[in-house]
Design an enzyme around this catalytic site. Structure first.
Site, PDB file in Angstrom:
ATOM      1  N   GLU A 125      37.962  42.793  42.283  1.00 19.85           N
ATOM      2  CA  GLU A 125      36.922  42.798  43.316  1.00 19.85           C
ATOM      3  C   GLU A 125      36.595  41.386  43.782  1.00 19.85           C
ATOM      4  O   GLU A 125      35.426  41.024  43.917  1.00 19.85           O
ATOM      5  CB  GLU A 125      35.665  43.501  42.793  1.00 19.85           C
ATOM      6  CG  GLU A 125      35.939  44.928  42.375  1.00 19.85           C
ATOM      7  CD  GLU A 125      34.709  45.684  41.896  1.00 19.85           C
ATOM      8  OE1 GLU A 125      33.623  45.080  41.808  1.00 19.85           O
ATOM      9  OE2 GLU A 125      34.838  46.884  41.610  1.00 19.85           O
ATOM     10  N   GLU A 178      40.059  51.047  38.682  1.00 20.75           N
ATOM     11  CA  GLU A 178      38.763  51.134  37.995  1.00 20.75           C
ATOM     12  C   GLU A 178      38.074  52.383  38.508  1.00 20.75           C
ATOM     13  O   GLU A 178      37.958  52.568  39.719  1.00 20.75           O
ATOM     14  CB  GLU A 178      37.948  49.876  38.287  1.00 20.75           C
ATOM     15  CG  GLU A 178      36.757  49.723  37.371  1.00 20.75           C
ATOM     16  CD  GLU A 178      36.068  48.377  37.584  1.00 20.75           C
ATOM     17  OE1 GLU A 178      36.737  47.330  37.578  1.00 20.75           O
ATOM     18  OE2 GLU A 178      34.844  48.400  37.769  1.00 20.75           O
TER      19      GLU A 178
END
Ligand code: GAL
Length: 835
Positions: free
Chosen positions: A437, A513
């Site tokens: 991210e 994820e």
């Protein structure tokens, strides 16, 4: 007599303590360290008096001893990834432990094996962080990133035949992390001594370019450093491959003449007939022993590398293939901390985690968001877990004011290269992950940084695919950030998988994820409703497994994608184990200071969710698990739903003998129609994977479930009971036999039951421990994310009726007695053996 590799196996590049072959010595610097939190530059001087410093053993995490405080690394920020627009106070974000600041370590380096003409190296598996290393008052080197392994040639700094002083200064900045990083020399420190002709640290690279049932081609690249002016044709390399049973395969002996034309690297190829392939089910390991000779027979080095024979492939529209078989990742993301042990690495603790995960049916771990400890990689090689080895949580743009972006430009390439050199021989590592991210994902041109990092992976190891976890599904598809990756990895938002698959070139999707479902072990909230970011006065989340974050979802929202979409490669759930820090959704709510995401809690006790994953992932074992507990004094007559997590297709529920009806998993539920607001509310997807009785009313007594197979035959049953008065303590150790090495650990589950042995789920009594004999009390945890009790005091309150106490073996063999007592209940005793 059959020639075996047993001798060489002893000296495996795995750095066992004090293993010394004739020509190469490797040992750990574990005992005899001095430590202080005072920052005095004079600490580097050999004559400096450190007698007042604390004596410690490495691995050592200075911050795990506490005390907890909301003032430790209190961050006033807006977490933009979580959708926060305005800065607010985050007290427990990094665990509330005192890791910020400076720490110094000193020890004496006695290296009798080091004589004139030899070489010496120091290798840190990880040092948190900004390590400055000094020997005899002189600076040897610096390595900022706390998670990476790094090494220095210390030959010019040490004096043969004398004691040398090693000093290490570490410094952790405030606001440098989003979770608890740990502090200090939390991983092992190795010393390696070699001759003048030697294979450097991480100097071999073994690949298996062709693998099938009949044979495997094994390519061994060996880097050899020779003394300056040496004539390579005077040196030879002998490489021996050894089978998993230790027997030898034919060896190859060749002069090193050609290495001058190949950057000092020797390439040898072998054919292994009938190879035993590495897989999570059969983690078979081969060994290569590389010997360097000068002249006819002067042995100069012996270096051992463990490897596996296996093939990996990404096939468009089909996913990930291991040894030619489609393999779906049933993975978890884990941070590196080991709960109450902090970041201090421990083999027994890691292996216990892996045993639990494998029992759940898990086949993969993502080492979020950084380099793993070698102990973890070794255990995954041996026990059979695939690894996605990750490097960074930040690139060139900040998530945290003092995070990795402050060093990215200078260090990213070095850090990534070390990670890959360290672990590119480990068969468990099947993918590299270059980021998580990263804010760069939003940028026009951010794809160039992604490509830069991916190119480094390809250059250093062309055999493994590269991915990263992206949480901006639209931006990364529009700006090419996702398109440059070998494997596009998406964090959350599985409802975008189909759209992104249609647009992206790779034709596969990885759930890098997933879930971020939140729950507290043994805590149930009523009414049972699906909720995002639900907060309660007790700072806990419901163990009915119906709560998640605003960006995340429930386990079934991922199951259904990876089951029904052929191009989905599987998932890595956030997280396998709870970790210190990130008490989301309790951002500002001190004393919350550890996560609620774990399938297993901080004490290593499974939450209900464990059985949901087990029922879906572990096809070999039967799961039949009932929730909630059945001690609801005060809820008599009130609706108290019962869920059953099972891999049987249907079951009937009885409360005190009265049937509550039969439920069958609804396999007709499909992706597209099952995510509307109404479908979420009525748990449509859950109906495919869980059995739920939403209207059952509480009355004390017995809840029984009878499971039926596909033919409607009753084949199994389970029951839980309302517990009576707390009566005695029950102790269960994960292992009763320990190694008498001063490091091995037994994890002892402590709970209270009534006189008939029924578990008392609401007990919060404080338990006290005594350990006698050949071991010591090491730590304790109860999995309660708001508990500020010390992990090191031999006492703690139960949380939802349970806790875990950890006992460590001494170096002498003998018996260890562990005793647990609490007021008002009968105490318990357990005997362990250390040999
Ligand atoms: C993700 C992030 C993880 C953790 C998680 C919590 O966005 O990658 O590190 O913060 O959220 O849901």
């Amino acid at each position: 007599m059959k020639r075996t590799c047993m001798l060489s196996l002893l000296g495996i590049a795995g750095f066992l303590t004090s293993v010394s072959a004739q020509v190469r010595t490797e040992f750990l610097l574990e005992k005899g360290w001095k430590f202080t939190r005072e920052d005095n530059p004079e600490s580097v001087q050999p004559a400096f008096d450190d007698s007042q410093w604390q004596s410690v053993t490495v691995p050592h995490d200075w911050a795990i001893y506490g005390p907890f405080s909301s003032q430790n690394d209190k961050q006033h920020v807006a977490i933009s990834q979580d959708g926060q627009k305005e800065a607010m106070e985050h007290a427990g974000r990094t665990g509330g432990l005192p890791f910020v600041g400076v720490g110094w370590y000193r020890t004496t380096l006695d290296i009798p094996q080091f004589t004139s003409g030899k070489k010496a190296f120091i290798l840190f598996d990880g040092a948190m962080s900004h390590a400055q290393v000094y020997i005899n008052g002189k600076k040897v080197g610096y390595w900022p990133y706390g998670y990476n392994s790094f090494w220095f040639d210390i030959t010019p700094y040490i004096q043969a035949g004398q004691s040398n002083t090693l000093a290490v200064r570490l410094e952790n900045m405030p606001e440098s992390s989003r979770w608890y990083p740990g502090a200090g020399l939390y991983r092992n420190v190795h010393v390696v001594v070699t001759e003048d002709a030697y294979i450097p640290i991480w100097g071999t690279y073994i690949t298996t370019p062709q693998v099938n049932d009949k044979f495997a081609r094994v390519r061994v690249e060996t880097k050899v450093n020779l003394p300056e002016q040496a004539d390579p044709s005077q040196y030879r390399i002998k490489t021996i491959l050894c089978k998993p049973d230790g027997s030898r395969l034919p060896e190859k002996m060749q002069p090193l003449t050609d290495i001058v034309y190949n950057k000092g690297v020797m390439v040898q190829e072998f054919i292994v007939e009938d190879p035993e392939l590495w897989s999570p089910e059969h983690p078979t390991l081969y060994t290569a022993v590389s010997n360097i000779y000068k002249g006819e027979d002067q042995l100069k080095d012996e270096y051992t590398t463990r490897f596996g024979i296996r093939s990996i492939e990404i096939i468009p529209n089909k996913g990930f293939f291991l040894n030619g078989q489609r393999t779906v990742f049933k993975g978890v993301c884990n941070h590196h901390d080991l709960g109450p042990l902090g970041a201090a690495v421990n083999d027994a603790a890691i292996r216990r985690q892996i045993r639990m995960l494998k029992d759940m049916g898990c086949n993969a771990i993502r080492t979020s968001h950084n380099m793993p400890a070698p102990e973890l990689v070794r255990a995954c090689d041996e026990m059979g877990i695939m690894l996605m080895a990750e490097s960074f949580d930040e690139w060139d743009k900040a998530k945290c004011a003092n995070g990795y972006h402050t060093v990215f430009d200078e260090w990213a390439e070095k850090d990534l290269t070390n990670l890959i050199h360290h672990y590119r021989n480990n068969p468990s590592v099947v993918m590299w992950c270059i980021g998580n991210e990263v804010p760069t994902q939003w940028d026009e041109g951010g794809c160039k940084t992604a490509r830069f990092l991916q190119d480094i992976c390809h250059r250093e190891d062309p055999t493994r695919p590269v991915t990263q976890g992206m949480d901006a599904p639209d931006a990364v598809v529009n700006n090419n950030f996702a398109a440059v990756m070998d494997v596009p990895g998406f964090n959350y938002r599985p409802f975008r998988y189909q759209t992104n698959y249609a647009k992206l070139p790779q034709q596969v999707i990885l759930g890098s994820e997933t879930a971020s479902t939140v729950s507290s072990r043994g805590v149930y909230k009523f009414p049972v409703e699906r909720k995002a970011m639900a907060v309660y006065d007790d700072h806990q989340s419901s163990s009915y497994d119906v709560e998640h974050c605003s960006w995340s979802n429930l386990p079934e929202d991922d199951f259904i994608q990876h089951e029904d979409l052929p191009y989905c490669m599987g998932e890595f759930v956030w997280t396998g184990f709870d970790y210190l820090g990130e008490p989301t959704p309790y951002y500002t709510n001190w004393p919350s200071h550890s996560s609620l995401f774990g399938i297993i809690d901080l004490a290593g006790i499974p939450k209900d969710r464990y059985y949901l994953y087990r029922s879906h992932w572990n096809k070999d074992e039967k799961t039949l698990h009932i929730l909630p507990h059945w001690n609801w004094e005060g809820r008599e007559g009130e609706i108290t739903p019962v869920f059953v997590y099972t891999n049987y297709p249907s079951a009937e529920l009885f409360i005190n003998g009265k049937s509550q009806g039969k439920r069958t998993k609804d396999l007709s539920v499909e992706i597209d129609s099952s995510y509307t607001e109404a479908a979420q509310k009525s748990f449509e997807r859950q109906k495919r994977y869980r059995l739920m009785w939403m209207d059952t009313k509480y009355e004390p007594g017995t809840v029984k479930v009878v499971a039926y197979d596909e033919n409607g035959k009753a084949v199994d049953e389970a029951e839980i009971h309302t517990a009576g008065k707390p009566h005695h303590i029950v102790l269960t150790a994960d292992r009763n036999q320990l190694q008498a090495d001063g490091k091995d650990l037994s994890f002892i589950n402590v709970k209270i039951v009534d006189k008939d042995g029924n578990f008392c789920p609401n007990e919060t009594r404080q338990i006290k421990f005594k350990v006698k004999g050949a071991g010591t009390f090491r730590a304790v945890a109860n999995g309660n994310s708001v508990s500020l009790e010390s992990f090191q005091e031999p006492q703690m309150k139960l949380f939802s009726g349970q806790l875990t106490a950890i006992v460590q073996s001494a170096e002498e063999a003998g018996t260890i007695t562990f005793e647990a007592s609490a007021p008002g209940v009968k105490s318990a005793k357990l005997t362990l053996k250390a040999e």
